[in-house]
Design an enzyme around this catalytic site. Structure first.
Site, PDB file in Angstrom:
ATOM      1  N   LYS A 159       0.835  -1.209   0.000  1.00  0.00           N
ATOM      2  CA  LYS A 159       0.000   0.000   0.000  1.00  0.00           C
ATOM      3  C   LYS A 159       0.868   1.257   0.000  1.00  0.00           C
ATOM      4  O   LYS A 159       0.606   2.212  -0.744  1.00  0.00           O
ATOM      5  CB  LYS A 159      -0.944  -0.007   1.215  1.00  0.00           C
TER       6      LYS A 159
ATOM      7  N   GLN B  78      -4.842  -1.590   9.553  1.00  0.00           N
ATOM      8  CA  GLN B  78      -4.786  -2.902   8.908  1.00  0.00           C
ATOM      9  C   GLN B  78      -5.365  -3.970   9.847  1.00  0.00           C
ATOM     10  O   GLN B  78      -5.003  -4.042  11.020  1.00  0.00           O
ATOM     11  CB  GLN B  78      -3.324  -3.227   8.538  1.00  0.00           C
TER      12      GLN B  78
ATOM     13  N   ASP C 277     -11.244   2.929   4.066  1.00  0.00           N
ATOM     14  CA  ASP C 277     -11.575   1.499   3.965  1.00  0.00           C
ATOM     15  C   ASP C 277     -13.079   1.299   3.732  1.00  0.00           C
ATOM     16  O   ASP C 277     -13.505   0.232   3.302  1.00  0.00           O
ATOM     17  CB  ASP C 277     -11.220   0.789   5.285  1.00  0.00           C
TER      18      ASP C 277
END
Ligand code: NAP
Ligand code: LUD
Length: 284
Positions: free
Chosen positions: A53, A97, A120
């Site tokens: 990422k 995460q 997200d």
């Protein structure tokens, strides 16, 4: 006839080129999109996804800050960190995460992220807006899946989409997005009886279970679009999907490989949401 292999890596690359141009434009206007990624602990898969990422951000010109914390961090320390990032002007998107260590509530952490920075798309406000079809950050993996289906050139409207898996991260949201695209959606899970009888009715089959090679030729109708979300490490550290690629590709019309299918799209959609967040900030 053998299926067309959907090259997620290439599609992701093409979209990232478009994003890069957008980032340059925004940066010239004084707002460089910024993403904060919080990584707790040493899980090897999480480390590699976070690294990917950060690299993708760098290549697109997006500012990224990876914040690594020991897995002994307390929930309140993590919530405090999120709060600081919520107030940080240089950060437009925040991602924690998953999975998190057992002593930390994922729900509490997700709810702590300001919905405007929730790139997200996991915050209940964004989930709710997605379900009613209102403006929101779409969750990255489900959005990537729909984008890959669209790029096959097949219309989703009226098709029977079968989703195997009902997690909050993949199965449920991808089902909602396909419904939004006017598919007729069936959702299967671990209590589903006669799974193959249902999946064989699918024009579009999305598999997000996390069990290596569980879906085979017996589950797939000729010509179906098969999207394999699963990422499983098997012996020798080899990466495989939930679908037995070699046998299903002989039956399906289109199929995504693992690696090189959905995974790269997840990261691309994250970049897209981060740019979106920066744009909204600029217009606010
Ligand atoms: P998860 O939270 O573990 O959910 C798995 C789902 O599969 C559950 O709904 C479960 O049903 C269902 N299931 C389990 N065994 C089944 C069976 N035998 N038959 C039918 N359904 C079954 O997993 P997830 O987070 O959704 O992730 C799924 C997979 O996708 C994993 O391999 C993960 O690594 C991968 N993934 C990939 C990406 C990407 O970007 N490529 C992103 C996210 C996840 P119940 O609800 O009844 O337990
Ligand atoms: N948590 C994700 N946890 C896990 N595969 C990902 C993922 C890239 N908060 C939060 O990034 O969106 C998330 N938000 N997730 N995931 C899984 C999930 C999260 C999975 C795979 C890949 C991200 C990816 O790039 C490559 C591919 O399939 O081609 C292979 C990468 C390799 O290991 O070689």
């Amino acid at each position: 006839m053998s299926a067309v292999i959907i090259d997620g890596k290439q599609v992701a690359k093409d979209i990232r080129e478009e994003i890069k141009v957008e980032v340059e434009r925004l940066t010239q206007q004084g707002v460089r999109p910024g993403l904060a990624v919080i990584l707790i602990g040493e899980d090897p898969a999480s480390q590699s996804y976070v690294k990917a990422k950060a690299k993708a951000c760098e290549e697109a010109g997006i500012y990224s800050s990876v914040i690594r914390k020991n897995e002994t961090i307390t929930e309140s320390e993590l919530l405090q960190l999120i709060d600081e990032l919520n107030g940080d002007e240089s950060i437009h998107g925040i991602l924690v995460q998953l999975p998190l260590p057992k002593h930390i509530s994922e729900e509490a952490v997700i709810q702590a992220i300001h919905p405007a920075k929730d790139v997200d798309g996991f915050h209940p406000i964004n989930v709710g807006n997605m379900v009613i079809g209102a403006d929101c950050y779409l969750p990255c993996t489900p959005h990537g899946v729909v984008e890959l289906i669209k790029r096959t050139g097949t219309s989703i409207s009226g098709k029977h989409a079968v989703v195997v898996g009902r997690s909050n991260i993949v199965g449920k949201p991808v089902s909602m997005l396909l419904l939004q695209e006017n598919a007729t959606v069936s959702i299967c899970h671990s209590r589903t009886k006669n799974l193959a009888d249902i999946t064989r009715q699918a024009d579009i089959l999305v598999v997000a279970v996390g069990k290596a090679h569980m879906i085979g030729a017996e589950h797939v109708a000729p010509g179906a679009i098969v999207i394999d979300v699963g990422v499983n490490r098997v012996e020798g550290n080899k990466l495989v999907g939930d679908v037995r690629f070699d046998e299903v590709k002989e039956i399906a019309g289109f199929i995504t490989p693992v690696p090189g299918g959905v995974g790269p799209m997840t990261i691309t959609m994250l970049l897209k949401n981060t740019v979106e967040a920066a744009k909204k900030k600029m217009m606010a």
